[in-house]
Scaffold this motif. Sequence first.
Motif, mmCIF file in Angstrom:
data_model
loop_
_atom_site.group_PDB
_atom_site.id
_atom_site.type_symbol
_atom_site.label_atom_id
_atom_site.label_comp_id
_atom_site.label_asym_id
_atom_site.label_seq_id
_atom_site.Cartn_x
_atom_site.Cartn_y
_atom_site.Cartn_z
ATOM 1 N N LEU A 33 -94.983 36.821 46.389
ATOM 2 C CA LEU A 33 -93.786 36.281 47.037
ATOM 3 C C LEU A 33 -94.054 35.977 48.516
ATOM 4 C CD1 LEU A 33 -90.945 35.802 45.965
ATOM 5 C CD2 LEU A 33 -90.321 38.089 46.676
ATOM 6 N N LEU A 34 -94.716 36.907 49.219
ATOM 7 C CA LEU A 34 -94.987 36.700 50.649
ATOM 8 C C LEU A 34 -95.904 35.497 50.860
ATOM 9 C CD1 LEU A 34 -95.477 40.407 51.795
ATOM 10 C CD2 LEU A 34 -93.626 38.876 52.466
ATOM 11 N N MET A 36 -96.191 33.062 48.847
ATOM 12 C CA MET A 36 -95.421 31.880 48.455
ATOM 13 C C MET A 36 -94.615 31.365 49.651
ATOM 14 S SD MET A 36 -92.108 30.887 47.599
ATOM 15 C CE MET A 36 -91.057 32.091 46.837
ATOM 16 N N ILE A 37 -94.029 32.290 50.426
ATOM 17 C CA ILE A 37 -93.281 31.884 51.617
ATOM 18 C C ILE A 37 -94.191 31.102 52.565
ATOM 19 C CG2 ILE A 37 -92.088 32.721 53.691
ATOM 20 C CD1 ILE A 37 -91.154 35.081 52.068
ATOM 21 N N VAL A 40 -95.128 27.604 50.893
ATOM 22 C CA VAL A 40 -94.047 26.613 50.819
ATOM 23 C C VAL A 40 -93.525 26.271 52.219
ATOM 24 C CG1 VAL A 40 -91.811 26.036 49.804
ATOM 25 C CG2 VAL A 40 -93.462 27.345 48.484
ATOM 26 N N ALA A 41 -93.468 27.285 53.118
ATOM 27 C CA ALA A 41 -92.987 26.986 54.472
ATOM 28 C C ALA A 41 -93.941 26.028 55.183
ATOM 29 C CB ALA A 41 -92.812 28.274 55.265
ATOM 30 N N LEU A 55 -89.818 17.379 63.669
ATOM 31 C CA LEU A 55 -91.040 17.333 64.481
ATOM 32 C C LEU A 55 -91.550 15.919 64.711
ATOM 33 C CD1 LEU A 55 -92.889 20.132 62.478
ATOM 34 C CD2 LEU A 55 -91.898 20.456 64.729
ATOM 35 N N ARG A 56 -90.628 14.985 64.992
ATOM 36 C CA ARG A 56 -91.022 13.579 65.044
ATOM 37 C C ARG A 56 -92.041 13.238 66.119
ATOM 38 N NH1 ARG A 56 -86.095 9.916 63.366
ATOM 39 N NH2 ARG A 56 -85.108 11.328 61.917
ATOM 40 N N ARG A 57 -92.090 14.046 67.187
ATOM 41 C CA ARG A 57 -93.020 13.704 68.263
ATOM 42 C C ARG A 57 -94.405 14.312 68.091
ATOM 43 N NH1 ARG A 57 -88.468 14.066 72.677
ATOM 44 N NH2 ARG A 57 -88.225 15.910 71.409
ATOM 45 N N GLN A 58 -94.556 15.127 67.056
ATOM 46 C CA GLN A 58 -95.876 15.730 66.814
ATOM 47 C C GLN A 58 -96.731 14.743 66.019
ATOM 48 O OE1 GLN A 58 -97.297 18.994 67.044
ATOM 49 N NE2 GLN A 58 -95.735 19.668 68.498
ATOM 50 N N ARG A 66 -103.176 21.915 61.473
ATOM 51 C CA ARG A 66 -102.777 23.301 61.719
ATOM 52 C C ARG A 66 -102.120 23.923 60.508
ATOM 53 N NH1 ARG A 66 -99.945 23.432 67.493
ATOM 54 N NH2 ARG A 66 -101.404 25.041 68.064
ATOM 55 N N ILE A 145 -90.273 22.768 45.317
ATOM 56 C CA ILE A 145 -89.002 23.404 44.963
ATOM 57 C C ILE A 145 -88.945 23.598 43.445
ATOM 58 C CG2 ILE A 145 -86.491 23.062 44.888
ATOM 59 C CD1 ILE A 145 -86.715 21.720 47.625
ATOM 60 N N VAL A 148 -90.986 26.664 42.474
ATOM 61 C CA VAL A 148 -90.240 27.907 42.742
ATOM 62 C C VAL A 148 -89.160 28.114 41.682
ATOM 63 C CG1 VAL A 148 -88.714 29.085 44.384
ATOM 64 C CG2 VAL A 148 -90.708 27.840 45.220
ATOM 65 N N THR B 30 -82.831 31.065 42.616
ATOM 66 C CA THR B 30 -83.763 30.070 43.150
ATOM 67 C C THR B 30 -83.317 29.620 44.546
ATOM 68 O OG1 THR B 30 -84.293 29.320 40.926
ATOM 69 C CG2 THR B 30 -84.812 27.812 42.716
ATOM 70 N N LEU B 34 -85.162 29.891 48.165
ATOM 71 C CA LEU B 34 -85.380 28.769 49.084
ATOM 72 C C LEU B 34 -84.817 29.095 50.464
ATOM 73 C CD1 LEU B 34 -84.580 25.775 46.675
ATOM 74 C CD2 LEU B 34 -86.822 26.527 47.441
ATOM 75 N N MET B 36 -84.684 32.058 51.648
ATOM 76 C CA MET B 36 -85.639 33.022 52.194
ATOM 77 C C MET B 36 -86.849 32.313 52.808
ATOM 78 S SD MET B 36 -87.791 35.857 50.105
ATOM 79 C CE MET B 36 -88.868 34.663 49.369
ATOM 80 N N ILE B 37 -87.340 31.268 52.172
ATOM 81 C CA ILE B 37 -88.462 30.512 52.727
ATOM 82 C C ILE B 37 -88.087 29.958 54.097
ATOM 83 C CG2 ILE B 37 -89.900 28.451 52.429
ATOM 84 C CD1 ILE B 37 -89.620 28.925 49.376
ATOM 85 N N GLY B 41 -89.790 31.795 57.063
ATOM 86 C CA GLY B 41 -90.727 30.841 57.644
ATOM 87 C C GLY B 41 -90.426 30.595 59.116
ATOM 88 N N ARG B 66 -85.624 25.239 68.475
ATOM 89 C CA ARG B 66 -85.904 24.436 67.292
ATOM 90 C C ARG B 66 -85.973 25.278 66.029
ATOM 91 N NH1 ARG B 66 -90.436 20.075 68.630
ATOM 92 N NH2 ARG B 66 -89.035 18.699 67.499
ATOM 93 N N ILE B 153 -88.091 41.816 52.139
ATOM 94 C CA ILE B 153 -88.565 41.108 50.944
ATOM 95 C C ILE B 153 -89.093 42.097 49.905
ATOM 96 C CG2 ILE B 153 -90.351 39.551 50.082
ATOM 97 C CD1 ILE B 153 -90.094 38.143 52.857
#
Lengths: 157, 162
Positions: A33-34, A36-37, A40-41, A55-58, A66, A145, A148, B30, B34, B36-37, B41, B66, B153
Amino acid sequence: VLFSWCQWLENTSWATAIREGLWQFPLLETIHLLSMILLVAATAALDLRLAGFALRRQPVSQLAGRLLPTALAAFGINLVTGFFLFASEATSLYVNRFFFIKLVLIVVAVLFHFVVYRKAARWDDVAAMPAGAKLTGCFSLILWIGVVAAARWIAYV
Amino acid sequence: MWSSFCHWIQHTPVGTAVGGSDWAFPAIETVHLLGMILLVGSVATFDLRLLGFLMPRQSVSRLAGRLLPGAWVGFSVMAVTGTLLFASDAIRKYGPNPVFPIKMLLIFLAGVNMLIFHSGVYRRVENWDDAPVTPLRAKVAGCCSLLLWTGVITAGRWIGFA
């Protein structure tokens, strides 16, 4: 052949230990799970940049440079912990349709990443992304998604 | 008191609807994941900046501006979906679950940690906004936050096995 491999896998001493132990299965699942975070993040942040929501300016390539190593490392952890979790319940997962859907979605997401996504990460310093890149970001986001959601549904059939 | 609350919430229309449906529970779970992400994150990225592992050249207050709105959206999604999940089986499963209060306590402590950070060292953020190395109290806050959310978690996952 695949089913007898699942039977063999499930009966190995370590798979039995995971299944019957008090803490092995939840511990592996928590690590799963960790990571997965993390996976997905990191992926979603890049997807949202490509889709033009964040983040349009990156510069895209800098962001990709990165985020993708992190996503890849997390994917590796998910693969390893996922394999051990699978081994402990191999025969029942073999017939679980949501497990099958999850695997298909992961394969599609990984293929999509290598075939399309890596090229899409070339648009640098553009505030308004080309439509193709936007679609790529949205599609990748939806795929993960879906992974998950399918994973969560495995426990409810 | 607690058990009558559990009875009440499970017998609300929402509680019986989620509890009586085949697909509502996994669907809400689910969305809970999401959320949680998004929450973890965003929070973890900010914590890692405080600890000096990530983005040393980004200003802390700009990063906070941000990331933290995303964290609050994630937290709200989790609070709403979490209440629904709890209501679906409050009397038999979640109310008496020994791990559930541990999870709530850890979330509470994460909130306390955040309050201490924002009312303490973060009030003078202009003094260290662009510093790659943050003050010790900011590092402690980042470290506590990472550990507490990892604990939330883990406890959350353990509820299903207790």
